[in-house]
Design an enzyme around this catalytic site. Sequence first.
Site, short mmCIF file in Angstrom:
data_model
loop_
_atom_site.label_atom_id
_atom_site.label_comp_id
_atom_site.label_asym_id
_atom_site.label_seq_id
_atom_site.Cartn_x
_atom_site.Cartn_y
_atom_site.Cartn_z
N CYS A 1 -5.31 8.17 -5.02
CA CYS A 1 -5.20 6.89 -4.53
C CYS A 1 -5.33 6.92 -2.98
CB CYS A 1 -3.62 6.46 -4.51
SG CYS A 1 -2.15 7.64 -3.68
N CYS B 1 -2.42 15.39 -6.19
CA CYS B 1 -3.44 14.54 -6.86
C CYS B 1 -4.65 13.74 -6.15
CB CYS B 1 -2.65 13.46 -7.59
SG CYS B 1 -3.95 11.84 -8.44
N CYS C 1 -4.97 4.40 -10.07
CA CYS C 1 -4.11 5.72 -10.25
C CYS C 1 -4.07 5.94 -11.73
CB CYS C 1 -2.56 5.13 -10.03
SG CYS C 1 -1.01 6.10 -10.34
N CYS D 1 -9.34 4.82 -1.35
CA CYS D 1 -9.11 3.98 -0.61
C CYS D 1 -10.00 3.71 0.46
CB CYS D 1 -7.92 4.32 0.23
SG CYS D 1 -7.38 3.20 1.48
N CYS E 1 -4.48 -3.89 4.30
CA CYS E 1 -4.81 -3.73 2.94
C CYS E 1 -5.00 -5.34 2.32
CB CYS E 1 -3.35 -3.32 2.08
SG CYS E 1 -3.14 -1.58 2.22
N ASP F 1 9.13 16.11 6.46
CA ASP F 1 9.02 15.92 4.96
C ASP F 1 10.48 16.22 4.50
OD1 ASP F 1 7.94 15.76 2.57
OD2 ASP F 1 7.42 17.79 2.29
N CYS G 1 3.85 10.07 -11.40
CA CYS G 1 2.92 10.51 -10.30
C CYS G 1 2.37 11.86 -10.60
CB CYS G 1 3.49 10.27 -9.02
SG CYS G 1 2.52 11.01 -7.62
N CYS H 1 -6.92 -6.10 -1.31
CA CYS H 1 -7.48 -4.96 -2.08
C CYS H 1 -6.06 -4.22 -2.90
CB CYS H 1 -7.47 -3.84 -0.99
SG CYS H 1 -8.00 -2.08 -1.61
N CYS I 1 -6.40 1.33 -4.89
CA CYS I 1 -5.43 2.44 -5.23
C CYS I 1 -4.59 2.11 -6.59
CB CYS I 1 -4.82 3.00 -3.83
SG CYS I 1 -3.71 1.36 -3.41
FE1 SF4 Z 1 -4.54 -0.46 0.76
FE2 SF4 Z 1 -6.27 1.41 0.53
FE3 SF4 Z 1 -4.72 0.82 -1.45
FE4 SF4 Z 1 -6.89 -0.86 -0.78
S1 SF4 Z 1 -7.07 1.30 -1.80
S2 SF4 Z 1 -4.71 -1.61 -1.10
S3 SF4 Z 1 -6.69 -0.51 1.32
S4 SF4 Z 1 -4.08 1.48 0.30
#
Ligand code: SF4
Length: 379
Positions: free
Chosen positions: A234, A231, A189, A238, A179, A125, A205, A182, A185
Amino acid sequence: MLAAAKSLGIDRIGVTSAEPFPELRERLVLHRALGYESGFEEPDLDKRTQPSLLFEAPRSIVAIAVAYPSKLKNPPVSEPGARRGILSRSAWGEDYHRVLARRLERLAEWLAERAPELRWLSMVDTGALSDRAVAERAGIGWSGKNCMIMNDELGSWMYLGEMITNLPLPPDAPLLDQCGDCTICIDACPTGALVGPGQLNAQKCISYLTQSKGLLDEDAMVKMGNRLYGCDTCQIVCPINRGIDSRHQAETLPDPEVAKPLLRPLLQMGNREFKETYGASSASWRGRKPIQRNALIGLGNFRDEASAGDVARVLREDPRFELRATAAWALGRIRGDVASAALAEAAEADADERVRAAASRALAALSEPAPKRGRRAGE
Ligand code: SF4
């Protein structure tokens, strides 16, 4: 190494070359130009993208991941008079910097037994390299549209770390992005900080805002709800993460009273008690001020009348103007006689102009209809 990883307490392991990360550099340059940095990053983009600037003659980078839980077992209830905040899941257990450092140390011992010429430099990190870029290239997971590294087994509920080495280890292949179409997320947000797929404006954020130390604007405070640190929205929304709750790493298991603490006791907490209670969590790295400010915001968002006396005490007595001004905002939402009296006093007599202004705004808001309670996380 793959076979040994589990016995070393590592959930996923992968290798990538020590070549530079030119695509990441391009993205970081754009990110900076757009003003999307948090300010917590290593400022030198060359160091962030060129392992050879950090380590003499690097040959490979080993990326590791350690899973952490996503759910609280028997969570304490947040109720009127005893409202609670919530910490990010990444901060529930022992500080992951320490957890990952121990794993990397063990891994280095294991490697050195087989390759005594090993030299290594580990990072978690706070190092110059991007943990996510390394993990993505080393096949730990794909980079989701929420900017998190994820895979089918652990979702994005995993800590990342890496080790630059002088060993020419064979690289792993990156995983395919799953992803697809989709955008859940991005749509979820709370502040629109995910400005596009894999593009985060850290300045908006909520995770970043909870870690900042200054006064926050009203819109941000409303959207923060009862979040004390981080937070997670997101990640929670998912679909890849759904149902994944890894509880096999003992150090990552939460104390529910730390992960979802009562807000009122936080307001008067001294430095020593804060360190004793939260010092082992990564949530403590910015000290108690942001967490106490966020506790005031949480109480304001709950409009918890029972806390009016505690919040008014902060407004009257706390030496930090950011906390007094935030307390004024919270009292403007809590309302009632205690709030009105403290606000009138502060609007007139507080030594700091910013607090007087916040108290005056809150007093003016008292004459308007009461705002609706917003949604809180982990209530
Ligand atoms: Fe990708 Fe998960 Fe975001 Fe959908 S919610 S776009 S699967 S990171």
